[in-house]
Design a protein around this motif. Structure first.
Motif, PDB file in Angstrom:
ATOM      1  N   HIS A   1      48.656 -13.242  92.983  1.00 29.77           N
ATOM      2  CA  HIS A   1      49.043 -11.877  93.328  1.00 29.77           C
ATOM      3  C   HIS A   1      49.000 -10.931  92.137  1.00 29.77           C
ATOM      4  CE1 HIS A   1      50.056 -12.181  97.582  1.00 29.77           C
ATOM      5  NE2 HIS A   1      50.261 -13.442  97.303  1.00 29.77           N
ATOM      6  N   GLY A   2      48.249 -11.299  91.114  1.00 32.76           N
ATOM      7  CA  GLY A   2      47.952 -10.364  90.037  1.00 32.76           C
ATOM      8  C   GLY A   2      48.843 -10.408  88.815  1.00 32.76           C
ATOM      9  N   PHE A   3      49.764 -11.364  88.747  1.00 31.85           N
ATOM     10  CA  PHE A   3      50.601 -11.485  87.555  1.00 31.85           C
ATOM     11  C   PHE A   3      49.813 -12.123  86.415  1.00 31.85           C
ATOM     12  CE2 PHE A   3      54.056 -11.061  90.586  1.00 31.85           C
ATOM     13  CZ  PHE A   3      55.065 -10.458  89.868  1.00 31.85           C
ATOM     14  N   ASP A   4      50.129 -11.733  85.194  1.00 32.98           N
ATOM     15  CA  ASP A   4      49.602 -12.354  83.983  1.00 32.98           C
ATOM     16  C   ASP A   4      50.747 -13.048  83.263  1.00 32.98           C
ATOM     17  OD1 ASP A   4      46.907 -11.386  84.128  1.00 32.98           O
ATOM     18  OD2 ASP A   4      47.632  -9.426  83.440  1.00 32.98           O
ATOM     19  N   ILE A   5      50.463 -14.196  82.682  1.00 33.16           N
ATOM     20  CA  ILE A   5      51.449 -14.879  81.843  1.00 33.16           C
ATOM     21  C   ILE A   5      51.522 -14.108  80.532  1.00 33.16           C
ATOM     22  CG2 ILE A   5      51.961 -16.987  80.556  1.00 33.16           C
ATOM     23  CD1 ILE A   5      50.518 -18.529  82.846  1.00 33.16           C
ATOM     24  N   THR A   6      52.735 -13.721  80.160  1.00 31.46           N
ATOM     25  CA  THR A   6      52.912 -12.947  78.930  1.00 31.46           C
ATOM     26  C   THR A   6      53.592 -13.745  77.826  1.00 31.46           C
ATOM     27  OG1 THR A   6      54.991 -12.034  79.759  1.00 31.46           O
ATOM     28  CG2 THR A   6      52.981 -10.738  80.145  1.00 31.46           C
ATOM     29  N   GLU A   7      54.282 -14.830  78.220  1.00 32.87           N
ATOM     30  CA  GLU A   7      55.018 -15.605  77.218  1.00 32.87           C
ATOM     31  C   GLU A   7      55.497 -16.907  77.852  1.00 32.87           C
ATOM     32  OE1 GLU A   7      59.010 -14.987  74.430  1.00 32.87           O
ATOM     33  OE2 GLU A   7      58.804 -13.822  76.260  1.00 32.87           O
ATOM     34  N   THR A   8      55.586 -17.947  77.033  1.00 29.28           N
ATOM     35  CA  THR A   8      56.279 -19.167  77.441  1.00 29.28           C
ATOM     36  C   THR A   8      57.307 -19.469  76.354  1.00 29.28           C
ATOM     37  OG1 THR A   8      54.736 -20.682  76.352  1.00 29.28           O
ATOM     38  CG2 THR A   8      54.249 -20.089  78.637  1.00 29.28           C
TER      39      THR A   8
END
Length: 154
Positions: A122-129
């Motif tokens: 649905h268009g989310f990007d991973i920005t941090e773990t």
């Protein structure tokens, strides 16, 4: 027939009880959910209902004038695999965008792979773990609500 409803602010007790029944099976912190939700700014509940019974939900709240946080969501085990989580997410994003938020963000855990995949679809990007205080690997994601081309893309 499953209907999706939404509530800006706390829904009535019957809806809250239905949410808590599902929530406690997955997250086991239903007692603190209501107390925390009542104090969150611009809280939004998006709820899937069939035959007057809650079968799924998404809850979010405002982080700032431009950022919204998708906080909790779940679908009853018997209703999974029917597109309910996607439908609730799409409605949440449309309502949040209509309320003039530019970004929606969320967090998930590696163990909830289906939620991670759904967010990415649905268009989310991973920005941090990161590893949280309990030693659990967490994943931060965000999505621009201004870029509608990515919604539902493969």
């Amino acid at each position: 027939m499953i209907n999706a409803n939404h509530f800006w602010g706390m829904p009535d007790e019957e809806i809250v009880d239905g949410i808590l029944q599902i929530h406690n099976r997955i997250f086991a912190n239903a007692d603190e959910l209501v107390e925390k939700a009542a104090s969150r700014p611009n809280i939004l509940f998006v709820v899937a209902i069939e035959d007057n019974q809650v079968v799924g939900y998404k809850i979010g709240y405002s982080l700032s004038k431009e950022r919204y946080y998708s906080w909790y969501g779940a679908v009853h085990e018997e209703y999974r695999g029917k597109g309910i989580a996607s439908r609730l997410m799409e409605l949440q994003h449309r309502l949040v965008k209509d309320a003039r938020y530019a970004i929606i963000e969320t967090k998930t855990r590696n163990k909830w792979r289906n939620m991670l995949i759904l967010n990415i679809k649905h268009g989310f990007d991973i920005t941090e773990t990161f590893i949280d205080d309990e030693g659990i690997h967490r994943i931060n994601l965000e999505k621009s609500l201004l870029d509608s081309k990515r919604e539902g893309g493969n």
